[in-house]
Design an enzyme around this catalytic site. Structure first.
Site, PDB file in Angstrom:
ATOM      1  N   LYS A  55       1.745  51.139  25.386  1.00  0.00           N
ATOM      2  CA  LYS A  55       0.873  51.064  26.566  1.00  0.00           C
ATOM      3  C   LYS A  55      -0.349  51.960  26.415  1.00  0.00           C
ATOM      4  O   LYS A  55      -1.394  51.714  27.031  1.00  0.00           O
ATOM      5  CB  LYS A  55       1.655  51.408  27.825  1.00  0.00           C
ATOM      6  CG  LYS A  55       2.108  52.878  27.920  1.00  0.00           C
ATOM      7  CD  LYS A  55       1.202  53.723  28.830  1.00  0.00           C
ATOM      8  CE  LYS A  55       1.492  55.199  28.678  1.00  0.00           C
ATOM      9  NZ  LYS A  55       2.823  55.648  29.015  1.00  0.00           N
ATOM     10  N   GLN A  66      -2.936  60.065  23.418  1.00  0.00           N
ATOM     11  CA  GLN A  66      -1.910  59.320  22.682  1.00  0.00           C
ATOM     12  C   GLN A  66      -2.450  58.005  22.145  1.00  0.00           C
ATOM     13  O   GLN A  66      -1.950  57.492  21.143  1.00  0.00           O
ATOM     14  CB  GLN A  66      -0.709  59.029  23.588  1.00  0.00           C
ATOM     15  CG  GLN A  66       0.010  60.263  24.083  1.00  0.00           C
ATOM     16  CD  GLN A  66      -0.441  60.659  25.489  1.00  0.00           C
ATOM     17  OE1 GLN A  66      -1.429  60.148  25.994  1.00  0.00           O
ATOM     18  NE2 GLN A  66       0.289  61.564  26.091  1.00  0.00           N
ATOM     19  N   ARG A 113      -5.595  59.977  31.000  1.00  0.00           N
ATOM     20  CA  ARG A 113      -6.529  60.508  29.996  1.00  0.00           C
ATOM     21  C   ARG A 113      -7.013  59.456  28.997  1.00  0.00           C
ATOM     22  O   ARG A 113      -8.153  59.513  28.550  1.00  0.00           O
ATOM     23  CB  ARG A 113      -5.882  61.688  29.281  1.00  0.00           C
ATOM     24  CG  ARG A 113      -4.736  61.344  28.379  1.00  0.00           C
ATOM     25  CD  ARG A 113      -4.014  62.588  27.883  1.00  0.00           C
ATOM     26  NE  ARG A 113      -2.922  62.913  28.786  1.00  0.00           N
ATOM     27  CZ  ARG A 113      -1.893  63.678  28.459  1.00  0.00           C
ATOM     28  NH1 ARG A 113      -1.834  64.216  27.251  1.00  0.00           N
ATOM     29  NH2 ARG A 113      -0.941  63.924  29.301  1.00  0.00           N
ATOM     30  N   ASN A 114      -6.168  58.500  28.639  1.00  0.00           N
ATOM     31  CA  ASN A 114      -6.607  57.487  27.670  1.00  0.00           C
ATOM     32  C   ASN A 114      -7.763  56.663  28.222  1.00  0.00           C
ATOM     33  O   ASN A 114      -8.769  56.448  27.549  1.00  0.00           O
ATOM     34  CB  ASN A 114      -5.431  56.575  27.291  1.00  0.00           C
ATOM     35  CG  ASN A 114      -4.467  57.230  26.332  1.00  0.00           C
ATOM     36  OD1 ASN A 114      -4.825  57.578  25.219  1.00  0.00           O
ATOM     37  ND2 ASN A 114      -3.240  57.424  26.778  1.00  0.00           N
TER      38      ASN A 114
END
Length: 213
Positions: A61, A157, A127-128
């Site tokens: 994800k 990530q 954050r992504n």
């Protein structure tokens, strides 16, 4: 990881908004005990035993959320439909990846909180998405630059997961079967421009499927 989960759980339990959670447990009795210990009226816990697909959902994800953030940075408020396409196609690639390389899991796991719900939440916050939007809007900066400027020591990530997945797909010669995952990785490495993500969406194999009416 456990400490962050416990902090998030504590905040969710104390919060007034409804928050679903999923707990992976091999033994139903122990899983039920953990669930009963933390569940409240607004913090609801579901139990599943599909470890492989739950873990894959949680990892993959991040790639989809980064792709959604790229659309935000590139198109802004005009990109709603395009972002929805990234989420839809991204979930399809997640399921395809899991079933091809880790057979034996349950497709319905992707309908749990760790699946589609987590993809949507991460694609609209987190954050992504945040760094990806800034990355698309500031092509002169690297992801490392933005990570240092925006995350106060936290790490992304998305790019790392995309790199590991791409390495695996290269080794198995299956990159072409996962155009979205591959494009996100190449954009992170500045091998292709952000705008190339739109071409991958337009030409994705999912659009070549025909349904008999």
């Amino acid at each position: 990881m456990l400490a962050r989960f416990l902090v998030w759980t504590f905040r969710s339990i104390r919060g007034s908004s409804f928050t679903p959670c999923m707990l992976v447990a091999f033994r139903n009795r122990k899983g039920s005990a953990y669930r009963d210990a933390i569940q409240t009226e607004n913090f609801r816990v579901s139990l599943i035993n599909d470890v492989a697909f739950a873990e894959l959902s949680g990892a993959l994800k991040n790639i989809v959320a980064f792709g959604a953030g790229l659309i935000d940075g590139m198109l802004g408020e005009k990109g709603g439909n395009t972002k929805a396409a990234v989420i839809r196609i991204g979930i399809m690639e997640m399921i395809d990846f899991a079933e091809k390389f880790f057979p034996g899991g349950k497709r319905e796991t992707f309908l749990e909180s760790c699946g589609i719900a987590d993809v949507i939440t991460s694609s609209y916050g987190g954050r992504n998405r945040k760094v990806a939007a800034a990355f698309a809007a500031n092509p002169d900066k690297t992801i490392k630059d933005l990570e240092a400027e925006m995350l106060n020591g936290q790490l992304l990530q998305g790019p790392g997961t995309a790199e590991e997945v791409n390495l695996f797909l290269k080794q198995t010669k299956r990159e072409g079967e996962f155009p979205l995952f591959t494009a996100v990785h190449q954009i992170c490495r500045k091998e292709i421009p952000v705008q190339a993500l739109l071409d991958q969406l337009r030409n994705h194999p999912v659009h070549q499927a025909h349904v008999s009416l």
